[in-house]
Scaffold this motif. Structure first.
Motif, PDB file in Angstrom:
ATOM      1  N   ILE A  61       0.900  -1.166  -0.035  1.00  0.00           N
ATOM      2  CA  ILE A  61      -0.070   0.025   0.110  1.00  0.00           C
ATOM      3  C   ILE A  61       0.807   1.370  -0.039  1.00  0.00           C
ATOM      4  N   ALA A  62       1.850   1.036   0.784  1.00  0.00           N
ATOM      5  CA  ALA A  62       2.657   2.542   0.931  1.00  0.00           C
ATOM      6  C   ALA A  62       4.199   2.499   0.081  1.00  0.00           C
ATOM      7  N   THR A  63       3.880   1.678  -0.976  1.00  0.00           N
ATOM      8  CA  THR A  63       5.284   1.778  -1.564  1.00  0.00           C
ATOM      9  C   THR A  63       5.825   2.971  -2.354  1.00  0.00           C
ATOM     10  N   GLU A  64       6.803   3.697  -2.045  1.00  0.00           N
ATOM     11  CA  GLU A  64       7.083   5.016  -2.859  1.00  0.00           C
ATOM     12  C   GLU A  64       6.981   4.905  -4.327  1.00  0.00           C
ATOM     13  N   GLY A  65       6.495   5.833  -4.882  1.00  0.00           N
ATOM     14  CA  GLY A  65       6.439   5.939  -6.196  1.00  0.00           C
ATOM     15  C   GLY A  65       5.236   5.075  -6.832  1.00  0.00           C
ATOM     16  N   ARG A  66       4.634   4.141  -6.085  1.00  0.00           N
ATOM     17  CA  ARG A  66       3.470   3.346  -6.584  1.00  0.00           C
ATOM     18  C   ARG A  66       2.560   2.941  -5.540  1.00  0.00           C
ATOM     19  N   PRO A  67       2.083   4.079  -4.651  1.00  0.00           N
ATOM     20  CA  PRO A  67       1.239   3.861  -3.711  1.00  0.00           C
ATOM     21  C   PRO A  67       0.029   3.255  -4.080  1.00  0.00           C
ATOM     22  N   PHE A  68      -0.703   2.565  -3.479  1.00  0.00           N
ATOM     23  CA  PHE A  68      -1.936   1.512  -3.855  1.00  0.00           C
ATOM     24  C   PHE A  68      -3.213   2.511  -4.386  1.00  0.00           C
ATOM     25  N   VAL A  69      -3.471   3.417  -3.387  1.00  0.00           N
ATOM     26  CA  VAL A  69      -4.626   4.017  -3.657  1.00  0.00           C
ATOM     27  C   VAL A  69      -4.632   5.018  -4.854  1.00  0.00           C
ATOM     28  N   PRO A  70      -3.706   5.974  -4.857  1.00  0.00           N
ATOM     29  CA  PRO A  70      -3.571   6.705  -6.202  1.00  0.00           C
ATOM     30  C   PRO A  70      -3.543   5.731  -7.307  1.00  0.00           C
ATOM     31  N   LEU A  71      -2.996   4.658  -7.410  1.00  0.00           N
ATOM     32  CA  LEU A  71      -2.910   3.824  -8.670  1.00  0.00           C
ATOM     33  C   LEU A  71      -4.396   3.334  -8.892  1.00  0.00           C
ATOM     34  N   LEU A  72      -5.072   2.870  -7.773  1.00  0.00           N
ATOM     35  CA  LEU A  72      -6.593   2.455  -7.984  1.00  0.00           C
ATOM     36  C   LEU A  72      -7.244   3.680  -8.273  1.00  0.00           C
ATOM     37  N   GLN A  73      -6.976   4.692  -7.838  1.00  0.00           N
ATOM     38  CA  GLN A  73      -8.022   5.937  -8.244  1.00  0.00           C
ATOM     39  C   GLN A  73      -7.502   6.476  -9.654  1.00  0.00           C
ATOM     40  N   TYR A  74      -6.581   6.217 -10.216  1.00  0.00           N
ATOM     41  CA  TYR A  74      -6.048   6.439 -11.729  1.00  0.00           C
ATOM     42  C   TYR A  74      -6.997   5.625 -12.481  1.00  0.00           C
TER      43      TYR A  74
END
Length: 597
Positions: A354-367
């Motif tokens: 979830i908290a991976t730097e550069g690939r955070p889970f929620v912003p990717l999902l919402q993209y």
């Protein structure tokens, strides 16, 4: 002339007196009675049927509005079953057919008991087939030798489809669209493999063989393979992964070019104006559009799903998102496919914590939610195989040998991450669902996850369902797919147990697909017995499942059962409600029976 209602109950004595020579009024009344019963049999039966009838009635006729059961839960809950390198099934090549079937049955039983409602089975790992095919050879992952049929002979895909449906599970057939030979393959190619029949359409790329996406013969072959399966097997979905052009290989610190430059130069010399990257993307777009059309034309009831790499186009990403670009390296314009509606569900591989730097889970999902402008199903892929920590349950298909094979498949492919050096310092997720790839440079193993990571990801998907969290309010996630089933079979870190007790404690129907079909199936006919309710399907479209609500001690309990199960146990319920569910998830009008107090 005004119509005056005739009360049937007042007509009964007059009807009875007709045989004794009753009046004209009595005859008219009798005729009106007969007409009313003929024109409105359901309404008449509802008026005349006692409240404690053993036959089912519309739920609104049995229960007050405040007593009605809640709507049926909806969520796509699935897992990939990878066959390449024997990652999930069969546990090793060369097993007798009976052992292969037993392993498949164990996976199917586990899926149903866990609360999944679908499996995505890899049937074409590399231009081969885990089913009887005239177009491609038998896969070596069954027998150990490509082209050799399983012994004794059986058709694995037919078995998986039949047994999945018998358990109320959907079965989606997973095709790798262009890979022609996996780098871990051991046996030689066998007829009728495309590389033998049309060698010019297949390119060597490192240790791989690859059907050239720019070659019309290669694209037509993949379409023919999918159509063949659609026509011969009762699958619920066609599923392709992220292998379009291959993940770039590295040699001496430089990216190895895919060998199609000569064909592009011929195109350009003939007046073509597209750049090499645009030309490649056009080939992939051509395949995806043609695949969508082929599925619709051949079997419109089947869903088309695509599982791309989880990062979107660099020019559209939210600030702070970094890493590999499938748009530039795999030539997959996923955002366009969503805009055009060339698929029914998207399963972007969100394979990072979830908290991976550069690939955070929620912003990717919402993209991907914002990109989903046509509101197709969004069912992200989760890297559940990263969970470690629990002993295997007895009798599971994934043995220690298959786990080692999966680890080898996961760590031995090298791909280019991106031009940004920062991306090369972090591990990338799977290059196909679960076939994990490492970035350029030294191979890095992703740190094991606790089960809590997957549970928290599921909670975030639920919070964003229905478009919440999206500025557009569109296209929220309505399900997910685990890579892969082995992690759930082995109950790693107690994950499967926690899912059974928590997120999957209540069964769920697959979300409906109204752009394909929104007609409700006919309601079932119910008959109350002493300790059960018998079900007779309504006339018309066949049911795939039955949704069942039991009211026990004033509380509703929901269940789903396959359509061939025609009896619902009472289990101390005072009311049972049943609805038919078709293959697209449409639900009939609910019928109910009530036991007298």
């Amino acid at each position: 002339m005004a119509r005056h209602p005739v009360r049937a109950e007042l007509c009964i004595p007059i009807v009875l007196s007709l045989s004794k020579g009753s009046s004209r009024t009595g005859l008219l009344c009798a005729l009106a009675f007969a007409a009313a019963a003929t024109l409105a049999p359901t309404a008449y039966a509802a008026q005349r049927t006692p409240a404690d009838t053993p036959r089912g009635r519309p739920v609104e006729a049995v229960l007050a509005p405040s007593e009605l059961p809640p709507p049926e839960p909806r969520q796509f809950r699935a897992a990939w079953v990878a066959t390449v390198a024997n990652i999930d099934w069969p546990s090793r090549p060369g097993l007798p057919a009976g052992d292969q079937q037993a392993e498949a049955s164990a996976i199917l039983d586990r899926a149903r008991s866990l609360g999944l409602n679908a499996l995505v089975l890899q049937i074409r790992p590399a231009g081969d087939a885990l089913y009887a095919s005239r177009l491609e050879p038998w896969s070596e992952y069954l027998s150990g030798t490509q082209g050799q049929a399983p012994q004794p002979w059986w058709d694995p895909l037919a078995f998986w489809v039949r047994e999945a449906h018998r358990r109320g599970l959907q079965l989606h057939a997973w095709f790798n669209p262009f890979r022609a030979r996996h780098h871990l393959a051991k046996s030689p190619l066998a007829p009728p493999h495309l590389a033998l029949r049309a060698p010019a359409s297949v390119k060597r790329y490192g240790d791989l063989l690859w059907m050239d996406p720019g070659d019309a013969v290669a694209r037509a072959h993949t379409l023919a393979v999918v159509e063949d399966v659609l026509r011969r097997y009762d699958i619920d979905g066609v599923h392709i992964d992220d292998y379009f052009y291959p993940y770039p290989l590295q040699q001496d610190g430089a990216e190895v070019a895919f060998p199609d430059a000569e064909a592009w130069r011929r195109y350009a010399a003939g007046g073509g104006t597209l750049t090499l990257a645009q030309w490649r993307r056009r080939h992939v777009d051509t395949l995806v559009q043609a695949l969508h059309q082929r599925v619709r034309r051949t079997k419109p009831t089947v869903l088309l799903g695509i599982s791309p790499f989880g990062l979107g186009r660099p020019d559209r990403r939210p600030a702070g998102i970094t890493g590999f670009s499938q748009y530039d390296k795999l030539y997959a314009d996923v955002e366009r496919w969503l805009e055009e509606g060339w698929l029914d569900y998207l399963a972007p591989q969100l394979y990072w914590p979830i908290a991976t730097e550069g690939r955070p889970f929620v912003p990717l999902l919402q993209y991907w939610m914002r990109a989903n402008v046509r509101q197709r199903h969004l069912w992200p892929g989760l890297f559940t195989s990263s969970v470690r920590g629990a002993p295997e349950a007895p009798g599971v298909a994934a043995s220690a040998a298959s786990a080692a094979s999966a680890a080898s498949a996961a760590s031995s492919v090298s791909v280019a991450a991106t031009a940004a050096s920062a991306a090369a310092s972090q591990a990338l997720p799977a290059s196909a669902p679960g076939e994990a790839a490492a970035p350029a440079g030294p191979v890095r193993i992703v740190q094991p996850w606790p089960a809590r990571e997957v549970l928290d990801q599921l909670a975030l998907l639920d919070r964003n369902a229905g478009g919440r969290g999206s500025t557009s309010g569109l296209g929220g996630p309505s399900g997910h797919i685990h890579f892969s089933i082995s992690a759930l079979m082995q109950d790693r870190d107690g994950l499967a147990t926690q899912l059974q007790r928590g997120a999957y404690a209540v069964p769920a129907l697959v979300p409906a697909t109204p752009w394909l079909d929104k007609r409700a199936p006919p309601p079932p006919v119910l008959l109350r017995r002493v300790d059960a309710v018998s079900i007779t399907p309504g006339r018309g479209e066949a049911a795939a499942q039955f949704a069942v609500w039991r009211r026990i001690d004033g509380r509703w309990r929901f269940a789903v059962q396959p359509a061939h199960e025609r009896s619902v146990a009472r289990e101390q319920a005072d009311v049972i409600v049943v609805a038919a569910v078709d293959r697209h998830g449409n639900v009939s009008h609910r019928q109910a029976v009530r036991w007298p107090r």
